[in-house]
Design a protein around this motif. Structure first.
Motif, PDB file in Angstrom:
ATOM      1  N   GLY A 136      -6.348   2.876  21.144  1.00  0.00           N
ATOM      2  CA  GLY A 136      -7.129   3.863  20.416  1.00  0.00           C
ATOM      3  C   GLY A 136      -7.550   3.371  19.049  1.00  0.00           C
ATOM      4  N   LEU A 137      -7.837   4.339  18.195  1.00  0.00           N
ATOM      5  CA  LEU A 137      -8.265   4.069  16.830  1.00  0.00           C
ATOM      6  C   LEU A 137      -7.178   4.516  15.870  1.00  0.00           C
ATOM      7  CD1 LEU A 137     -11.918   5.426  17.093  1.00  0.00           C
ATOM      8  CD2 LEU A 137     -11.148   3.060  17.341  1.00  0.00           C
ATOM      9  N   VAL A 138      -7.053   3.809  14.783  1.00  0.00           N
ATOM     10  CA  VAL A 138      -6.164   4.234  13.700  1.00  0.00           C
ATOM     11  C   VAL A 138      -7.016   4.322  12.437  1.00  0.00           C
ATOM     12  CG1 VAL A 138      -5.367   1.862  13.255  1.00  0.00           C
ATOM     13  CG2 VAL A 138      -4.024   3.802  12.424  1.00  0.00           C
ATOM     14  N   HIS A 139      -6.934   5.475  11.788  1.00  0.00           N
ATOM     15  CA  HIS A 139      -7.638   5.707  10.532  1.00  0.00           C
ATOM     16  C   HIS A 139      -6.591   5.587   9.434  1.00  0.00           C
ATOM     17  CE1 HIS A 139     -10.833   7.235  13.086  1.00  0.00           C
ATOM     18  NE2 HIS A 139      -9.923   7.993  13.663  1.00  0.00           N
ATOM     19  N   LYS A 161      -3.334  11.548   0.532  1.00  0.00           N
ATOM     20  CA  LYS A 161      -4.393  12.436   1.015  1.00  0.00           C
ATOM     21  C   LYS A 161      -5.754  11.823   0.679  1.00  0.00           C
ATOM     22  CE  LYS A 161      -1.721  16.624   0.674  1.00  0.00           C
ATOM     23  NZ  LYS A 161      -1.598  17.957   0.134  1.00  0.00           N
ATOM     24  N   PRO A 162      -6.282  11.007   1.559  1.00  0.00           N
ATOM     25  CA  PRO A 162      -7.581  10.391   1.251  1.00  0.00           C
ATOM     26  C   PRO A 162      -8.698  11.429   1.282  1.00  0.00           C
ATOM     27  CG  PRO A 162      -6.981   9.959   3.503  1.00  0.00           C
ATOM     28  CD  PRO A 162      -5.798  10.665   2.872  1.00  0.00           C
ATOM     29  N   ASP A 163      -9.687  11.198   0.453  1.00  0.00           N
ATOM     30  CA  ASP A 163     -10.842  12.100   0.444  1.00  0.00           C
ATOM     31  C   ASP A 163     -11.791  11.663   1.555  1.00  0.00           C
ATOM     32  OD1 ASP A 163      -9.869  13.630  -1.685  1.00  0.00           O
ATOM     33  OD2 ASP A 163     -10.615  12.156  -3.120  1.00  0.00           O
ATOM     34  N   ASP A 164     -12.916  11.129   1.194  1.00  0.00           N
ATOM     35  CA  ASP A 164     -13.882  10.700   2.198  1.00  0.00           C
ATOM     36  C   ASP A 164     -13.711   9.236   2.580  1.00  0.00           C
ATOM     37  OD1 ASP A 164     -15.092  13.194   2.268  1.00  0.00           O
ATOM     38  OD2 ASP A 164     -16.375  12.715   0.564  1.00  0.00           O
ATOM     39  N   VAL A 165     -12.793   8.531   1.940  1.00  0.00           N
ATOM     40  CA  VAL A 165     -12.640   7.105   2.189  1.00  0.00           C
ATOM     41  C   VAL A 165     -11.584   6.891   3.275  1.00  0.00           C
ATOM     42  CG1 VAL A 165     -12.050   4.881   1.197  1.00  0.00           C
ATOM     43  CG2 VAL A 165     -13.247   6.582  -0.178  1.00  0.00           C
ATOM     44  N   VAL A 175       0.863  -1.193   0.000  1.00  0.00           N
ATOM     45  CA  VAL A 175       0.000   0.000   0.000  1.00  0.00           C
ATOM     46  C   VAL A 175       0.896   1.237   0.000  1.00  0.00           C
ATOM     47  CG1 VAL A 175      -1.938   1.145   1.122  1.00  0.00           C
ATOM     48  CG2 VAL A 175      -1.644  -1.312   1.405  1.00  0.00           C
ATOM     49  N   PRO A 176       1.402   1.625  -1.172  1.00  0.00           N
ATOM     50  CA  PRO A 176       2.272   2.808  -1.203  1.00  0.00           C
ATOM     51  C   PRO A 176       1.500   4.065  -0.801  1.00  0.00           C
ATOM     52  CG  PRO A 176       1.838   1.975  -3.426  1.00  0.00           C
ATOM     53  CD  PRO A 176       1.190   1.031  -2.466  1.00  0.00           C
ATOM     54  N   ASP A 177       2.204   5.016  -0.240  1.00  0.00           N
ATOM     55  CA  ASP A 177       1.611   6.295   0.188  1.00  0.00           C
ATOM     56  C   ASP A 177       0.470   6.102   1.179  1.00  0.00           C
ATOM     57  OD1 ASP A 177       3.336   7.806  -1.434  1.00  0.00           O
ATOM     58  OD2 ASP A 177       2.025   7.485  -3.158  1.00  0.00           O
ATOM     59  N   MET A 178       0.639   5.173   2.111  1.00  0.00           N
ATOM     60  CA  MET A 178      -0.380   4.901   3.129  1.00  0.00           C
ATOM     61  C   MET A 178      -0.603   6.129   3.995  1.00  0.00           C
ATOM     62  SD  MET A 178      -2.436   2.825   4.840  1.00  0.00           S
ATOM     63  CE  MET A 178      -2.059   1.127   4.522  1.00  0.00           C
ATOM     64  N   TYR A 179      -1.860   6.489   4.183  1.00  0.00           N
ATOM     65  CA  TYR A 179      -2.256   7.552   5.104  1.00  0.00           C
ATOM     66  C   TYR A 179      -2.578   6.896   6.439  1.00  0.00           C
ATOM     67  CZ  TYR A 179      -5.475  10.768   7.386  1.00  0.00           C
ATOM     68  OH  TYR A 179      -6.110  11.573   8.299  1.00  0.00           O
ATOM     69  N   LEU A 180      -1.972   7.374   7.519  1.00  0.00           N
ATOM     70  CA  LEU A 180      -2.234   6.871   8.866  1.00  0.00           C
ATOM     71  C   LEU A 180      -2.503   8.034   9.796  1.00  0.00           C
ATOM     72  CD1 LEU A 180       0.669   4.283   9.282  1.00  0.00           C
ATOM     73  CD2 LEU A 180      -1.749   3.755   9.058  1.00  0.00           C
TER      74      LEU A 180
END
Length: 107
Positions: free
Chosen positions: A60-63, A69-73, A35-40
């Motif tokens: 906690g939670l991890v998004h 730069k994820p949009d709404d997903v 998963v390149p460029d993973m947003y965490l």
């Protein structure tokens, strides 16, 4: 790798357990390759430090989402990290996360 203890471990879903810096680096390299460029984005909900001040738990939670730069997903999972003091610095001893099955699969 600086924030992992020398004897730290990862226990992630769909990955074999990894212990020590070399195995932890290999797991992160695989994740980043898959998963390149993973947003965490981590959202701690409870942190507790032991009375001896040498261990701590962080829950906690991890998004996360593919792409910088994820949009709404966003996907959300739970995490638990156990920290320990190593040479006076806080280091990750255990790094674990999981997610719930989709609601339709839990019925």
């Amino acid at each position: 790798m600086k924030f992992y203890a020398s004897d730290g471990s990862l226990v992630w879903p769909d990955y074999p357990p990894a212990k020590g810096h070399a195995a932890i680096r290999a797991a992160w390299d695989k994740l980043c390759g898959d998963v390149p460029d993973m947003y965490l984005d981590f959202e701690p909900t409870h942190i507790e430090v032991s009375s001896g001040r040498d261990m701590a738990s962080d829950f906690g939670l991890v998004h996360f989402a593919p792409g910088a730069k994820p949009d709404d997903v966003k996907n959300t999972a739970k995490y638990l990290v156990v920290w320990k003091r190593e040479n006076g610095a806080w280091k990750v001893f255990y790094d674990c996360w999981n997610w719930n099955a989709p609601e339709k699969d839990r019925q």
